[in-house]
Design a protein around this motif. Structure first.
Motif, PDB file in Angstrom:
ATOM      1  N   MET A  90       0.839  -1.203   0.000  1.00  0.00           N
ATOM      2  CA  MET A  90       0.000   0.000   0.000  1.00  0.00           C
ATOM      3  C   MET A  90       0.877   1.258   0.000  1.00  0.00           C
ATOM      4  SD  MET A  90      -3.304   0.594   2.314  1.00  0.00           S
ATOM      5  CE  MET A  90      -4.490   1.836   1.940  1.00  0.00           C
ATOM      6  N   LYS A 127       2.004   5.098   0.775  1.00  0.00           N
ATOM      7  CA  LYS A 127       1.912   5.878   2.014  1.00  0.00           C
ATOM      8  C   LYS A 127       2.058   7.372   1.713  1.00  0.00           C
ATOM      9  CE  LYS A 127       5.538   3.567   3.374  1.00  0.00           C
ATOM     10  NZ  LYS A 127       5.562   2.835   2.090  1.00  0.00           N
ATOM     11  N   LYS A 133      -8.648  11.471   6.565  1.00  0.00           N
ATOM     12  CA  LYS A 133      -9.902  10.969   5.986  1.00  0.00           C
ATOM     13  C   LYS A 133      -9.783  10.880   4.459  1.00  0.00           C
ATOM     14  CE  LYS A 133     -12.473  13.750   8.709  1.00  0.00           C
ATOM     15  NZ  LYS A 133     -13.673  14.481   9.131  1.00  0.00           N
ATOM     16  N   GLN A 158      -7.610   7.869   3.494  1.00  0.00           N
ATOM     17  CA  GLN A 158      -8.378   6.622   3.646  1.00  0.00           C
ATOM     18  C   GLN A 158      -9.351   6.451   2.466  1.00  0.00           C
ATOM     19  OE1 GLN A 158      -8.332   4.612   6.448  1.00  0.00           O
ATOM     20  NE2 GLN A 158     -10.297   3.580   6.529  1.00  0.00           N
ATOM     21  N   TYR A 159     -10.040   7.539   2.133  1.00  0.00           N
ATOM     22  CA  TYR A 159     -11.033   7.528   1.052  1.00  0.00           C
ATOM     23  C   TYR A 159     -10.373   7.140  -0.277  1.00  0.00           C
ATOM     24  CZ  TYR A 159     -15.049   9.459  -1.606  1.00  0.00           C
ATOM     25  OH  TYR A 159     -16.131   9.651  -2.419  1.00  0.00           O
ATOM     26  N   LEU A 160      -9.148   7.639  -0.470  1.00  0.00           N
ATOM     27  CA  LEU A 160      -8.464   7.394  -1.754  1.00  0.00           C
ATOM     28  C   LEU A 160      -7.518   6.191  -1.694  1.00  0.00           C
ATOM     29  CD1 LEU A 160      -7.811  11.127  -2.773  1.00  0.00           C
ATOM     30  CD2 LEU A 160      -9.580   9.583  -3.634  1.00  0.00           C
ATOM     31  N   HIS A 161      -7.599   5.438  -0.612  1.00  0.00           N
ATOM     32  CA  HIS A 161      -6.862   4.173  -0.475  1.00  0.00           C
ATOM     33  C   HIS A 161      -5.336   4.342  -0.451  1.00  0.00           C
ATOM     34  CE1 HIS A 161     -10.699   2.240  -0.893  1.00  0.00           C
ATOM     35  NE2 HIS A 161     -10.894   2.875  -2.024  1.00  0.00           N
ATOM     36  N   VAL A 162      -4.870   5.381   0.251  1.00  0.00           N
ATOM     37  CA  VAL A 162      -3.446   5.419   0.579  1.00  0.00           C
ATOM     38  C   VAL A 162      -3.338   5.412   2.106  1.00  0.00           C
ATOM     39  CG1 VAL A 162      -2.759   6.659  -1.530  1.00  0.00           C
ATOM     40  CG2 VAL A 162      -3.214   7.947   0.548  1.00  0.00           C
ATOM     41  N   TYR A 163      -2.223   4.895   2.599  1.00  0.00           N
ATOM     42  CA  TYR A 163      -2.045   4.796   4.046  1.00  0.00           C
ATOM     43  C   TYR A 163      -1.506   6.133   4.566  1.00  0.00           C
ATOM     44  CZ  TYR A 163      -0.887   3.031   8.609  1.00  0.00           C
ATOM     45  OH  TYR A 163      -0.843   2.848   9.960  1.00  0.00           O
ATOM     46  N   ALA A 221      -2.271  12.287  -2.283  1.00  0.00           N
ATOM     47  CA  ALA A 221      -2.667  10.874  -2.406  1.00  0.00           C
ATOM     48  C   ALA A 221      -2.530  10.406  -3.852  1.00  0.00           C
ATOM     49  CB  ALA A 221      -4.108  10.699  -1.918  1.00  0.00           C
ATOM     50  N   LEU A 233      -0.104   7.558  -5.633  1.00  0.00           N
ATOM     51  CA  LEU A 233      -0.636   6.468  -6.463  1.00  0.00           C
ATOM     52  C   LEU A 233      -0.036   6.476  -7.868  1.00  0.00           C
ATOM     53  CD1 LEU A 233      -4.365   6.705  -5.283  1.00  0.00           C
ATOM     54  CD2 LEU A 233      -2.742   4.861  -4.763  1.00  0.00           C
TER      55      LEU A 233
END
Ligand code: PLP
Length: 253
Positions: A1, A3, A23, A26-31, A215, A219
């Motif tokens: 994942m 970060k 928040k 988390q929503y965009l799927h990064v730690y 984020a 990615l």
């Protein structure tokens, strides 16, 4: 994942600062990793108090986390004074951090000063040259560039100046101009990111936008793609804010 690290202020109302950033991550799927630079006492009526976290404590937090974990991107928000700015700049260099996003927070939307008077100069000298993406609103762009901004053409002038000061890419959000929801992204070429203006008094929009950009960079998106995707993300969440019957609306992330 992947970060992302946020270096920002603590907002007990959860609408801005570190809480908003986490928040979004988390929503965009990064730690999300987070280091606090200041504590605020605030609610939906506004920021009442700001308490500095000592720069040596900020340095220690950063050294401990970064000696173990390397984030794919880092975003900075509220940096209270020159010493804090210097610590953060030296840490970015020490750990060769990449994908650096800076939201150069100066005032809250209710007008409370969130940093010391000489902080903008320190930010311009020490941090702007390290930025992959600098995300000022028009007030912040005007203070950092020294160019008064009244029109979209002024936004472009300020963006050119901020690139001369060393930021790789600049996204100036025009939402605070009367009718505009034009954001101007500048990487040597101007890209006009337009959307319909969404009415409302929102809390934490600058924090939310800049953490979305961080984020998307983590990615693997390019700075321009990250800016476009983040603008789309903002458009989605600004359409469904929480209205808790208070002064400002909180973003529903
Ligand atoms: N509190 C903290 C910790 C912030 O970082 C910011 C803005 O970046 C604010 C409050 C102000 O948020 P707003 O612009 O929504 O008033």
């Amino acid at each position: 994942m992947m970060k992302t690290l946020t270096i920002a202020g603590f907002d007990p109302s959860g609408g801005a600062g570190i809480q908003a950033d986490l928040k979004v991550f988390q929503y965009l799927h990064v730690y999300g990793l987070s280091v606090a630079t200041a504590l605020t006492a605030q609610n939906t009526r506004g920021v009442q108090h700001v308490f500095l976290i000592r720069p040596d404590i900020i340095r220690t937090q950063l050294n401990v986390i970064l000696s173990d974990l390397k984030p794919e991107s880092t975003k900075m928000g509220m940096l209270y004074n020159e010493s804090t700015v210097k610590v953060v700049a030296s840490i970015i260099r020490k750990y060769s951090l990449s994908n650096i996003v800076l939201d150069p927070v100066l005032l809250s939307s209710t007008g409370k000063r969130l940093v010391q008077r000489n902080t903008p100069v320190a930010i311009r000298k020490k941090l702007v040259p390290l930025c992959t993406v600098l995300t000022p609103n028009i007030h912040e762009a005007s203070v950092l560039s020294g160019i008064p901004i009244k029109t979209d053409a002024d936004i472009e002038k300020a963006a050119v100046r901020l690139k001369d000061y060393g930021a790789e890419n600049i996204l100036i959000t025009g939402g605070h101009l009367e009718k505009s929801a034009l954001d101007i992204f500048y990487d040597g070429t101007f890209h006009h990111l337009r959307s319909k203006k969404i009415k409302g008094d929102f809390h934490g929009t600058g924090c939310t936008l800049s953490s979305a950009i961080a984020a998307f960079l983590a990615l693997g998106k390019s700075p321009l793609e990250a800016a476009k995707l983040s603008k789309k993300f903002m458009n989605t969440i600004l359409r469904k804010p929480f209205d808790l019957g208070s002064t400002v609306q909180l973003l529903n992330i």
